[in-house]
Write an enzyme that holds these catalytic residues in place. Sequence first.
Site, PDB file in Angstrom:
ATOM      1  N   ALA A 298     -23.781  17.189   7.667  1.00  0.00           N
ATOM      2  CA  ALA A 298     -24.950  16.694   6.946  1.00  0.00           C
ATOM      3  C   ALA A 298     -25.695  17.908   6.414  1.00  0.00           C
ATOM      4  CB  ALA A 298     -25.849  15.877   7.874  1.00  0.00           C
ATOM      5  N   CYS A 299     -26.151  17.843   5.175  1.00  0.00           N
ATOM      6  CA  CYS A 299     -26.501  19.079   4.499  1.00  0.00           C
ATOM      7  C   CYS A 299     -27.616  18.896   3.479  1.00  0.00           C
ATOM      8  CB  CYS A 299     -25.261  19.613   3.782  1.00  0.00           C
ATOM      9  SG  CYS A 299     -23.703  19.249   4.616  1.00  0.00           S
ATOM     10  N   GLY A 300     -27.890  20.001   2.739  1.00  0.00           N
ATOM     11  CA  GLY A 300     -28.785  19.963   1.600  1.00  0.00           C
ATOM     12  C   GLY A 300     -27.980  20.187   0.331  1.00  0.00           C
TER      13      GLY A 300
ATOM     14  N   ASN B 229     -23.872  15.247   1.030  1.00  0.00           N
ATOM     15  CA  ASN B 229     -24.779  15.264   2.175  1.00  0.00           C
ATOM     16  C   ASN B 229     -24.693  13.912   2.853  1.00  0.00           C
ATOM     17  OD1 ASN B 229     -26.888  15.525   4.029  1.00  0.00           O
ATOM     18  ND2 ASN B 229     -28.415  14.877   2.536  1.00  0.00           N
TER      19      ASN B 229
END
Length: 587
Positions: free
Chosen positions: A25-27, A255
């Site tokens: 999970a990210c930006g 994401n």
Amino acid sequence: MTGYGWAGALPPKQGLYDPAGEKDACGVGFIINIKGVPSNAILRDSEDLLCNMSHRGATGADARDGDGAGVMAAMPHKLLTKAFAAVGCPLPPAGHYATGNVFMHSDDAVRESGMRTFEQIAESVKLQVSAWRRVPVNSAILGPSGLSREPAVMQPLVVPAAGPLAEEDFQRRLFVLRKRAQAEIGHESWFYVCSLAVRNIVYKGLLTPAQVPKYYADLRDGDFETHFALVHSRFSTNTFPSWERAQPFNCCAHNGEINTLRGNKNWMRAREGLLESAAFGDRLQDLFPIIDEFGSDSAAFDNVLELLVVSGAMTMPEAVMVMAPEAWQNNPRMPAAKRAFYEWASCIMEPWDGPALFTFSDGRYCGASLDRNGLRPCRYYVTSDDRMICASEVGTVKIDPATIVQKGRLMPGRMLLVDTREGAIVDDEQLKMQFAHQHPYQEWISKYQIRLEHLAPSAQHVAIDDVPVSRDRRLRMFGYSAEQLNLIIGPMVQHGKEPLGSMGNDTVLACLDPSPRLPYEYFRELFAQVTNPPIDPIREKIVMSLACHVGPEGNLLEVAERQVHRLLLESPVLTTGELDAIRGMAS
């Protein structure tokens, strides 16, 4: 312990750890000149965009070890002309060559062997590697984890071997070259192609966001001009970070989590035997397996997206619509034509579902698409100087408020798209209706789709007896206890809703229980999707559906009316009469 995957960066399956369960999970975000005008300023602004989402990524015990970060940009022709001239190779005109960053082994002998194999494979698909360039990097900024498996980053200059090719044909040959090279050179030789394309290039690694422009000297060069930059800051939710798992990938950055991943992977593997493509011909077999077994959920999505686009089966926005559809089954306000498109799409592929924000680009299009529940954030600005800034949050790029002409939040199931060839932002509804009217999907569904009500279910006879519940042997046969009757079944019958209780389930697991248990009690979900507030499948039925199509699938790489010739089940739970009706179907 022997490593697993690229450069042995992952441990093997053991105990509760399984590499197949790796997710992140990210930006994510992008900045683009809507008119497609390249400049170095776009790249500079993308550094702010990336670095201001550092908190959405992660670092190791040593702050110099990031989970991964990177940037996708348009091919920097001006920079590459200078760079390849330095190695004695003049660059062809833009669009007549391809290159990209390739991770290779730091050992000279292993790397040179891989380069020779790569060149031989290129020759077999009538391409030629004119030169290799070693990308200048700053290894001194890396932490111990990143440095331990730091690859040599190489750029091959690939051109057609026998004169110019149409871009579509060129890109397909590059796709075959990349897939075959990955299979033949292998992860164990630290080989990984970040990108190999005519229009786009990806710079990424096991870096923190702030390290990306410091590590790659190309990204600090004033001659690097691009009309867009798509960035990603990685947070390895339950994964082991490694160089090749950094994003962006070839087509997209992501994401979120794809909760249906195991099914998606299994179905893609199963349908490989049905794939046919006039564009690839016999070379289609060189692309299998479509999904890299060592990749993350985001990488698997990218693998399939790229296949659909490069094969010519769909444009990139259309492929994203098929793979990550909006909620359509229970939306009474959706136009019939668009509903028919999504119903056709559900016949050829199951959705890649879960909380997700996808950003994507093929050089012409650049956009973002949000999952049907809207469980990941996405904000965007449009400015008077023809820029769009889209990211996981606001405030990533400093903007004069007086220049903002439009801003908003990407809504659930919607797509934000810029078409740089037309120099315009494409309206979500207009775009999807355009695809919906490309073929007579509603006619195909009316003509070929099979529904249970079209069949003649056999009569059902349910015997009613006067045996008291307390002495009914069927309760024991089907595993019902007095507690379940009183606390679960009773309230459901009386009030027509799920009974409320405390969180958790303290009953013994079926696999550990010495007493007999029913088969379905051994089943467990493979994920836990947490939302706030919690999703209610009854009150939020617009985004929930149990409907599914069963029966033989068609060729994923074409659009044909016979693809909808499948049986639609509104629920996988069938009555005896419905099952008898299905058994009685003619082949």
